[in-house]
Each structure stands twice: as structure tokens, then as C-alpha cells.
Design an enzyme around this catalytic site. Sequence first.
Site, short mmCIF file in Angstrom:
data_model
loop_
_atom_site.label_atom_id
_atom_site.label_comp_id
_atom_site.label_asym_id
_atom_site.label_seq_id
_atom_site.Cartn_x
_atom_site.Cartn_y
_atom_site.Cartn_z
N HIS A 53 17.07 29.97 -17.70
CA HIS A 53 16.08 28.90 -17.91
C HIS A 53 16.17 28.40 -19.34
O HIS A 53 16.88 28.97 -20.17
CB HIS A 53 14.67 29.35 -17.53
CG HIS A 53 14.08 30.40 -18.41
ND1 HIS A 53 14.57 31.69 -18.45
CD2 HIS A 53 13.02 30.39 -19.26
CE1 HIS A 53 13.84 32.40 -19.30
NE2 HIS A 53 12.90 31.63 -19.81
N HIS A 55 14.20 28.13 -22.08
CA HIS A 55 13.51 28.58 -23.30
C HIS A 55 14.50 28.99 -24.40
O HIS A 55 15.55 29.57 -24.12
CB HIS A 55 12.56 29.73 -22.96
CG HIS A 55 11.33 29.28 -22.22
ND1 HIS A 55 10.57 30.12 -21.45
CD2 HIS A 55 10.74 28.05 -22.16
CE1 HIS A 55 9.55 29.43 -20.93
NE2 HIS A 55 9.64 28.18 -21.34
N ASP A 57 14.60 31.33 -26.59
CA ASP A 57 15.01 32.72 -26.75
C ASP A 57 16.07 33.13 -25.70
O ASP A 57 16.57 34.25 -25.72
CB ASP A 57 13.81 33.68 -26.73
CG ASP A 57 13.06 33.71 -25.42
OD1 ASP A 57 12.73 32.61 -24.90
OD2 ASP A 57 12.81 34.80 -24.89
N HIS A 58 16.43 32.19 -24.81
CA HIS A 58 17.47 32.43 -23.80
C HIS A 58 18.68 31.53 -23.99
O HIS A 58 19.73 31.77 -23.40
CB HIS A 58 16.90 32.23 -22.39
CG HIS A 58 15.76 33.16 -22.10
ND1 HIS A 58 15.86 34.20 -21.21
CD2 HIS A 58 14.52 33.23 -22.63
CE1 HIS A 58 14.70 34.86 -21.19
NE2 HIS A 58 13.88 34.30 -22.05
N HIS A 109 7.92 30.61 -13.81
CA HIS A 109 7.88 30.72 -15.27
C HIS A 109 8.25 29.36 -15.87
O HIS A 109 7.55 28.82 -16.73
CB HIS A 109 8.84 31.82 -15.71
CG HIS A 109 8.94 32.00 -17.19
ND1 HIS A 109 7.92 32.49 -17.96
CD2 HIS A 109 9.98 31.77 -18.05
CE1 HIS A 109 8.31 32.54 -19.23
NE2 HIS A 109 9.55 32.12 -19.31
N ASP A 131 13.17 35.58 -17.04
CA ASP A 131 11.75 35.86 -17.28
C ASP A 131 10.92 35.71 -16.00
O ASP A 131 9.75 35.37 -16.05
CB ASP A 131 11.18 34.91 -18.35
CG ASP A 131 11.66 35.25 -19.75
OD1 ASP A 131 12.35 36.27 -19.92
OD2 ASP A 131 11.35 34.48 -20.67
N HIS A 169 13.40 40.90 -21.11
CA HIS A 169 12.53 41.40 -22.17
C HIS A 169 12.15 42.87 -21.94
O HIS A 169 11.98 43.30 -20.81
CB HIS A 169 11.23 40.59 -22.25
CG HIS A 169 11.42 39.20 -22.78
ND1 HIS A 169 11.40 38.90 -24.12
CD2 HIS A 169 11.64 38.03 -22.14
CE1 HIS A 169 11.61 37.60 -24.28
NE2 HIS A 169 11.75 37.05 -23.09
FE FE Z 1 11.95 34.84 -22.70
ZN ZN Z 2 11.05 32.29 -20.93
#
Ligand code: FE
Ligand code: ZN
Length: 257
Positions: A53, A55, A57-58, A109, A131, A169
Site C-alpha cells: 500500500h 503509506h 513507511d512502506h 487500512h 498493514d 510492524h
Molecule cells: Fe505501516
Molecule cells: Zn500503513
Amino acid sequence: MRILHPIPAFTDNYIWALREGQQVLVVDPGDAAPVLDWLANEASSLTGILITHHHADHTGGVAELMAKTGAPAWGPAYENLPEGVQRLEGGGNVHWQRIAFQVIDVPGHTAGHIAFYTPDVDGSPVLFCGDTLFSGGCGRLFEGTPEQMLQSLDTLAALPGHTRVCCTHEYTLSNLRFAHAVEPDNDELIAYSRWCEAERAAGRPTLPSTLDREIGINPFLRSREPSVRLALSQRGWSVESDAHAFAALRRWKDEFR
Ligand code: FE
Ligand code: ZN
């Protein structure tokens, strides 16, 4: 022989690496530096990148990794992703080495979140779920509805029980504190929490989990269980439908400290 390894990133992310010989596939590289360090240590080259996805942090390391290694990247069809990422629809496949990953739509998410599943990596299935599913929990509903997330988790829970669940995570211990509040008498949950505490105390990841394990302990895969329904109704939440119960559970977790 293939090696499945979680590369730690930021404070609690894992960038999953799958190595076969000298070739490596990574999933959701939010940062390029820890991946490049790991590749150097392993004397291996990056030959594929999967993205679940949009985001940061990915995806934050995707452009740099593509530029420095030339590895192709694949991600969801309908999300905002770095230029050059090849787009995948749910129900499709992506091939890396001799492995075919099935692409599964798991909205909730984010609206276009996908997961990657393959039935046989050295004898057992592997799921990269981003996530969507965490050990003991699930992702927050930033773009989707409770109905969508429940459906997405139902789809994942229908995969074989010995599937290794590679979440992005290390939220396990805090998720399990909430799971205890929901189901204080769940013996499997109590035993699993002890094991996870010991793993974290020793500096080891709690992941990958398995689907069998999650079905036994994760309240978000157990929202139809009488024990979970009772806990919700005792707190005054509506449990008149599966979606109501799931939505109430997610709201309870959002407020839980
Ligand atoms: Fe994340
Ligand atoms: Zn995420």
C-alpha cells in the site's frame, strides 16, 4: 534453500526479505538504507520489490532501491506509488524466481491495499499482508469501512492454517494487551503472550506468526466468537451484525490505552 528474514526499519517496521541463492526480494521497503546494508552483508543482489500500500513507511525507499539496483517493483493498481512501479490487480499473479505470488485485494487500512500469498516456500505458504493483519491485531481503518476490513480479514483467514504471516510492524505486545482486555480467559492467548514477551526481551521478532495462531488469539479474527461478543455487549457496544461487532471492536482498540 530460501531464507525469509525481517529487516528492521524505523522504530517498529519490518522490511521482509526473501533470499534465494544470491537473489533477494523485499516487501514494503520504507527505507533504502537498511536494505542496502543487508544486501551488502549477505553479498546478494536485489531483484524484486513488492509493495502492499501507498503509506510512506512502506514505499519511502522504493525509488532509491530501483535506481541503485535496477530491481523491478510491483504494487497495487489504484494507489499513489513511485514512478516505474508495475501495477497489480487483485486476482492476478506476480512472478519472482520460480515463485508465483497471488495478489489479494484487502481494502480497509487503505482503499487499494493488496496482500501477496504463495503456497510453497520450502514447504509452507507465506503471506505478506502489509498493514492489514498484525499479530494480535489489524490495521487502522484510514480509508476503508469496517465491512471491508472484516471481509479482507475473512479472506486471509481462509488461507491454509500453517501459512506464515509476515506483517510489516512489530506491534504484537501492545496488540496482545488489548486482546487480553477482550478475552481474559483465552489460554492460548496467555501462553502466546508469555512467549512473545520472552522473544522481545531477547531482542527477537515475534514474527512471522501463523494463521492458525492468529485465529486462536487475534480478537479481529475472532469477532464472531461468543466470548468476544459478550465482552462487546458488556461494554454497551452493538453486536447486532458481524459488521457492527467488528466496527465496535476496532473502535474499542482505537480508544484503548
Ligand atoms: Fe505501516
Ligand atoms: Zn500503513
